[in-house]
Write a protein that holds these residues in place. Structure first.
Motif, PDB file in Angstrom:
ATOM      1  N   UNK A 161     -16.814  11.184  11.755  1.00 47.72           N
ATOM      2  CA  UNK A 161     -15.503  10.652  12.105  1.00 47.72           C
ATOM      3  C   UNK A 161     -14.443  10.978  11.055  1.00 47.72           C
ATOM      4  N   UNK A 162     -14.801  10.873   9.777  1.00 42.81           N
ATOM      5  CA  UNK A 162     -13.802  11.038   8.718  1.00 42.81           C
ATOM      6  C   UNK A 162     -13.163  12.427   8.732  1.00 42.81           C
ATOM      7  N   UNK A 163     -13.937  13.522   8.704  1.00 42.38           N
ATOM      8  CA  UNK A 163     -13.281  14.833   8.732  1.00 42.38           C
ATOM      9  C   UNK A 163     -12.563  15.110  10.051  1.00 42.38           C
ATOM     10  N   UNK A 164     -13.092  14.581  11.142  1.00 47.53           N
ATOM     11  CA  UNK A 164     -12.387  14.760  12.413  1.00 47.53           C
ATOM     12  C   UNK A 164     -11.028  14.060  12.361  1.00 47.53           C
ATOM     13  N   UNK A 165     -11.027  12.830  11.855  1.00 51.58           N
ATOM     14  CA  UNK A 165      -9.767  12.097  11.750  1.00 51.58           C
ATOM     15  C   UNK A 165      -8.784  12.828  10.842  1.00 51.58           C
ATOM     16  N   UNK A 166      -9.277  13.338   9.713  1.00 48.07           N
ATOM     17  CA  UNK A 166      -8.398  14.039   8.777  1.00 48.07           C
ATOM     18  C   UNK A 166      -7.850  15.330   9.375  1.00 48.07           C
ATOM     19  N   UNK A 167      -8.633  15.965  10.250  1.00 47.41           N
ATOM     20  CA  UNK A 167      -8.173  17.205  10.880  1.00 47.41           C
ATOM     21  C   UNK A 167      -7.030  16.953  11.861  1.00 47.41           C
ATOM     22  N   UNK A 168      -7.083  15.824  12.557  1.00 54.42           N
ATOM     23  CA  UNK A 168      -6.074  15.526  13.571  1.00 54.42           C
ATOM     24  C   UNK A 168      -4.922  14.679  13.030  1.00 54.42           C
ATOM     25  N   UNK A 169      -5.227  13.788  12.107  1.00 51.82           N
ATOM     26  CA  UNK A 169      -4.220  12.867  11.579  1.00 51.82           C
ATOM     27  C   UNK A 169      -3.773  13.367  10.205  1.00 51.82           C
ATOM     28  N   UNK A 170      -2.618  14.024  10.178  1.00 49.14           N
ATOM     29  CA  UNK A 170      -2.177  14.724   8.974  1.00 49.14           C
ATOM     30  C   UNK A 170      -1.660  13.789   7.885  1.00 49.14           C
ATOM     31  N   UNK A 171      -1.549  12.510   8.185  1.00 53.51           N
ATOM     32  CA  UNK A 171      -1.117  11.580   7.141  1.00 53.51           C
ATOM     33  C   UNK A 171      -2.239  11.265   6.151  1.00 53.51           C
ATOM     34  N   UNK A 172      -3.472  11.628   6.480  1.00 54.75           N
ATOM     35  CA  UNK A 172      -4.550  11.532   5.495  1.00 54.75           C
ATOM     36  C   UNK A 172      -4.395  12.668   4.492  1.00 54.75           C
ATOM     37  N   UNK A 173      -4.422  12.319   3.222  1.00 53.58           N
ATOM     38  CA  UNK A 173      -4.251  13.317   2.175  1.00 53.58           C
ATOM     39  C   UNK A 173      -5.574  13.791   1.589  1.00 53.58           C
ATOM     40  N   UNK A 174      -6.662  13.078   1.903  1.00 51.48           N
ATOM     41  CA  UNK A 174      -7.977  13.462   1.376  1.00 51.48           C
ATOM     42  C   UNK A 174      -9.048  12.910   2.300  1.00 51.48           C
ATOM     43  N   UNK A 175     -10.221  13.531   2.247  1.00 49.14           N
ATOM     44  CA  UNK A 175     -11.353  13.113   3.079  1.00 49.14           C
ATOM     45  C   UNK A 175     -12.626  13.203   2.253  1.00 49.14           C
TER      46      UNK A 175
ATOM     47  N   UNK B 287       0.847  -1.191   0.000  1.00 50.63           N
ATOM     48  CA  UNK B 287       0.000   0.000   0.000  1.00 50.63           C
ATOM     49  C   UNK B 287       0.882   1.241   0.000  1.00 50.63           C
ATOM     50  N   UNK B 288       0.408   2.289  -0.651  1.00 52.41           N
ATOM     51  CA  UNK B 288       1.159   3.539  -0.742  1.00 52.41           C
ATOM     52  C   UNK B 288       0.786   4.429   0.444  1.00 52.41           C
ATOM     53  N   UNK B 289       1.640   4.454   1.444  1.00 48.66           N
ATOM     54  CA  UNK B 289       1.357   5.205   2.666  1.00 48.66           C
ATOM     55  C   UNK B 289       1.406   6.713   2.455  1.00 48.66           C
ATOM     56  N   UNK B 290       1.856   7.147   1.291  1.00 49.99           N
ATOM     57  CA  UNK B 290       1.854   8.576   0.978  1.00 49.99           C
ATOM     58  C   UNK B 290       0.538   9.018   0.354  1.00 49.99           C
ATOM     59  N   UNK B 291      -0.323   8.052   0.054  1.00 49.07           N
ATOM     60  CA  UNK B 291      -1.611   8.374  -0.579  1.00 49.07           C
ATOM     61  C   UNK B 291      -2.730   7.633   0.163  1.00 49.07           C
ATOM     62  N   UNK B 292      -3.078   8.164   1.325  1.00 44.49           N
ATOM     63  CA  UNK B 292      -4.135   7.587   2.153  1.00 44.49           C
ATOM     64  C   UNK B 292      -5.264   8.604   2.277  1.00 44.49           C
ATOM     65  N   UNK B 293      -6.476   8.154   2.039  1.00 45.76           N
ATOM     66  CA  UNK B 293      -7.667   8.988   2.223  1.00 45.76           C
ATOM     67  C   UNK B 293      -8.583   8.316   3.234  1.00 45.76           C
ATOM     68  N   UNK B 294      -9.557   9.055   3.725  1.00 47.48           N
ATOM     69  CA  UNK B 294     -10.569   8.482   4.611  1.00 47.48           C
ATOM     70  C   UNK B 294     -11.944   8.893   4.116  1.00 47.48           C
ATOM     71  N   UNK B 295     -12.864   7.946   4.174  1.00 47.26           N
ATOM     72  CA  UNK B 295     -14.242   8.108   3.701  1.00 47.26           C
ATOM     73  C   UNK B 295     -15.165   7.692   4.830  1.00 47.26           C
ATOM     74  N   UNK B 296     -16.282   8.392   4.986  1.00 45.64           N
ATOM     75  CA  UNK B 296     -17.216   8.004   6.034  1.00 45.64           C
ATOM     76  C   UNK B 296     -18.653   8.236   5.627  1.00 45.64           C
ATOM     77  N   UNK B 297     -19.545   7.454   6.225  1.00 43.01           N
ATOM     78  CA  UNK B 297     -20.975   7.587   5.976  1.00 43.01           C
ATOM     79  C   UNK B 297     -21.693   7.661   7.320  1.00 43.01           C
ATOM     80  N   UNK B 298     -22.752   8.478   7.385  1.00 44.78           N
ATOM     81  CA  UNK B 298     -23.535   8.640   8.606  1.00 44.78           C
ATOM     82  C   UNK B 298     -22.606   9.114   9.733  1.00 44.78           C
ATOM     83  N   UNK B 299     -22.560   8.418  10.866  1.00 45.09           N
ATOM     84  CA  UNK B 299     -21.636   8.841  11.920  1.00 45.09           C
ATOM     85  C   UNK B 299     -20.203   8.854  11.409  1.00 45.09           C
ATOM     86  N   UNK B 300     -19.902   7.950  10.488  1.00 43.27           N
ATOM     87  CA  UNK B 300     -18.583   7.968   9.862  1.00 43.27           C
ATOM     88  C   UNK B 300     -18.327   9.253   9.099  1.00 43.27           C
ATOM     89  N   UNK B 301     -19.414   9.933   8.694  1.00 43.96           N
ATOM     90  CA  UNK B 301     -19.280  11.221   8.034  1.00 43.96           C
ATOM     91  C   UNK B 301     -18.855  12.325   8.983  1.00 43.96           C
TER      92      UNK B 301
END
Length: 237
Positions: free
Chosen positions: A222-236, A206-220
């Protein structure tokens, strides 16, 4: 006269069930047979068993793709059998474990196949499913389900990424899916997300330089919160 809870479930959940893999004919037949909410889990489990049997018969006869499709559908039906069926925890968990079993058995039969994975988190483990469009160097999107959802229910969303060369890692986070029985749900989902990213970084496919996070419902949430705190996510998403 139908239990108001059954009527409410039918009116509110039909689009979700069908879009996530339940055949419309099955939805109509199962829900038409129900009068009491107490019978919901058993009725959907019986219909799930039908698809599970078709899948296992297909596998015995060498029809692997058909077997995988039926087992995935069985897993989705078992999931919706236990869906918010909280008044009977034993019945709920039994249906849930059947969903996990059927989906796990379907993994090698999928195109592309899937891999059940375990991710260390706070002295326990979170479970997920990884599917890759190719063998190595894949960008990857982490998929976060909603409050009463599970990684298995996210199957319907995966092809949109796989068809574009992106691996998918659907996970049961704290308080979700397989983790809902032992690991409490947490608002600071970024802790779990960081553990997932740590795990991705240890993979050589897996390419650890290209990680995104996707969420639905409550995951919607969680996903932006995770991306805000975890800077290794490149997209949300």
């Amino acid at each position: 006269m139908k239990d108001p809870r059954v009527s409410s479930a039918i009116s509110h959940w039909a689009p979700r069930f069908v879009s996530n893999g339940v055949l419309l004919a099955d939805f109509e037949e199962v829900t038409a047979s129900l009068e009491r909410w107490e019978d919901w889990c058993a009725a959907w489990s019986r219909r799930a068993q039908l698809h599970e049997d078709l899948g296992r018969d297909s596998l015995r006869n060498g029809f692997r793709l058909t077997a995988g499709e039926h087992l995935v559908r069985a897993a989705i039906y078992y999931h919706f059998a236990k869906f918010v069926f909280v008044q009977d925890p034993a019945q709920m968990r039994a249906a849930h474990m059947k969903a996990v079993e059927c989906y796990s058995d379907a993994l090698p039969l999928m195109r592309p196949p899937g891999e059940r994975v375990a991710i260390d988190f706070s002295d326990q483990q979170l479970f997920g499913v990884l599917r890759k469009p190719k063998e190595s160097n894949c960008p990857v999107v982490v998929m976060a389900p909603g409050l009463d959802s599970t990684k298995e229910e996210l199957h319907a969303y995966e092809d949109a990424f796989l068809n574009r060369g992106i691996a998918v890692l659907a996970i049961d986070g704290p308080g979700q899916g397989e983790a809902e029985y032992e690991i409490p749900i947490c608002g600071d989902y970024e802790r779990a997300a960081s553990a997932v990213v740590d795990w991705i970084e240890e993979r050589n496919d897996l390419d650890a330089e290209r990680i995104a996070i996707w969420g639905v419902s409550l995951g919607g949430y969680y996903a932006p919160r995770a991306a805000a705190y975890e800077k290794r996510f490149k997209a949300c998403i």
